[in-house]
Design an enzyme around this catalytic site. Structure first.
Site, short mmCIF file in Angstrom:
data_model
loop_
_atom_site.label_atom_id
_atom_site.label_comp_id
_atom_site.label_asym_id
_atom_site.label_seq_id
_atom_site.Cartn_x
_atom_site.Cartn_y
_atom_site.Cartn_z
N ASP A 44 1.01 -1.12 -0.09
CA ASP A 44 0.10 -0.06 0.16
C ASP A 44 1.00 1.33 -0.12
O ASP A 44 1.93 1.28 0.48
CB ASP A 44 -1.16 0.17 1.30
CG ASP A 44 -1.97 -1.10 1.13
OD1 ASP A 44 -2.40 -1.57 0.00
OD2 ASP A 44 -2.38 -1.53 2.19
N TYR A 71 6.95 -8.85 8.03
CA TYR A 71 6.40 -7.45 8.18
C TYR A 71 6.73 -6.97 9.71
O TYR A 71 6.64 -7.74 10.74
CB TYR A 71 5.08 -7.62 8.05
CG TYR A 71 4.50 -7.61 6.61
CD1 TYR A 71 4.70 -6.66 5.62
CD2 TYR A 71 4.20 -9.02 6.24
CE1 TYR A 71 4.21 -6.74 4.37
CE2 TYR A 71 3.76 -9.15 4.84
CZ TYR A 71 3.67 -8.11 3.86
OH TYR A 71 3.38 -8.28 2.82
N ASP A 85 -6.62 0.68 8.42
CA ASP A 85 -5.22 1.57 8.47
C ASP A 85 -5.30 2.92 8.90
O ASP A 85 -6.46 3.49 8.67
CB ASP A 85 -4.31 1.09 7.63
CG ASP A 85 -4.76 1.60 5.88
OD1 ASP A 85 -5.55 2.52 6.17
OD2 ASP A 85 -4.41 1.17 4.91
N ARG A 176 -3.02 -5.80 8.25
CA ARG A 176 -4.06 -4.84 8.73
C ARG A 176 -5.20 -5.60 9.42
O ARG A 176 -5.66 -5.11 10.71
CB ARG A 176 -4.52 -3.70 7.82
CG ARG A 176 -5.58 -4.45 6.81
CD ARG A 176 -5.84 -3.35 5.83
NE ARG A 176 -4.94 -3.11 4.96
CZ ARG A 176 -5.17 -2.49 3.73
NH1 ARG A 176 -6.18 -1.70 3.48
NH2 ARG A 176 -4.40 -2.24 2.76
#
Length: 285
Positions: A44, A71, A85, A176
């Site tokens: 993103d 991550y 988010d 997320r």
């Protein structure tokens, strides 16, 4: 003068916050003078970290790569957004009454295999339409769940209302959604406020270049992407058979790198008796 050979290999790029993954791909096309670029998963715009781009003939092996990813994320407890988010609209705010130990336990509990539903703001297609396109129109549709695995879940820092955490996840996992899940378990909700991809399969972000450093000299050999597969070193007769798509005797099972003199000649699949070429590279990669 003959044309220069088209670039082939894998490019590791450390994407900054702001640009889309498509922006990075377009920049790479310009700098490498090729339109033939694929990727192993987008990030993103708000996210940073490792983008792995397949260049030229290396795109042919993308179909064999289902890499897990690492991550580093930061979740903010007590605030829920419609995108899950920091880019979304705030839907609700709640008091954060948990202790730091309870918050850490909720994120460590993400470990394991579960079913996960892609968020409406994702790029997943449902009936030919991307979810984020429908979401921008205010539409919500049923999304099929997928099985995902969190193989590592570690809490790096707790400074309530924020929790910084690290996860290793299977391909297709939405971090997320994991943050939202932990917030729900704590009874206060949460959203992801920062995300950095640190690893994709065998590749690490420490070895990546900045977008402005993209250059053909930075390409990694295609064989590195298949290093996790067993290798079948072909003899000359076997190499000729494989080049024509014929099976060769091999007692292994599953995907295999079929090489000749150090070059990747094919990706094959064995059944315990023979290996059948799935994708052939007559000139070698």
């Amino acid at each position: 003068m003959p044309d220069a050979p088209s670039p082939t290999g894998f490019l590791l790029v450390d994407k900054p916050a702001g640009p889309t993954s498509h922006d990075v791909v377009e920049d790479a096309r310009t700098r490498l003078k090729t339109m033939e670029i694929g990727h192993t998963g987008t990030l993103d715009p708000m996210a940073t970290g490792l983008l792995v781009l397949a260049i030229g003939r290396a795109t042919a092996i993308l179909q064999f790569l289902e890499w897990d990813k690492g991550y580093l994320g930061t979740a903010k407890l007590g605030v829920e957004t419609d995108s899950l988010d920091a880019t979304g609209k705030i839907l609700a705010t709640r008091a954060v009454t948990c202790t730091a130990d309870q918050a850490a336990a909720a994120f460590k509990a993400l470990l394991g295999t579960r079913r996960q539903r892609p968020p409406m703001v994702s790029a997943v297609k449902v009936k030919g339409k991307r979810l984020h396109t429908l979401a921008r129109k205010g539409k919500t549709v049923e999304r099929p769940e997928r099985t995902i695995t969190v193989s590592k879940a570690e809490v790096v820092r707790v400074a309530l209302p924020e929790v910084e955490f690290f996860v290793d996840v299977s391909s297709g996992t939405y971090v997320r959604v994991l943050a939202e899940e932990a917030g729900r378990a704590l009874g206060c909700g949460a959203h992801l406020c920062a995300l950095r991809r640190t690893r994709v399969g065998p590749f690490k972000v420490e070895d990546a270049v900045k977008p402005g450093e993209i250059d053909v000299k930075r390409l990694r050999p295609p064989a590195e992407a298949l290093a996790h597969l067993p290798e079948f070193a072909l003899e000359e007769g076997q190499a000729q058979a494989v080049a024509h798509g014929r099976v060769v005797r091999w007692t292994g099972t599953g995907l295999v790198r079929m090489t000749r003199d150090g070059k990747l000649m094919a990706v094959g699949e064995g059944d315990g008796k023979v290996a059948k070429p799935r994708r052939v590279f007559p000139e070698g990669l």
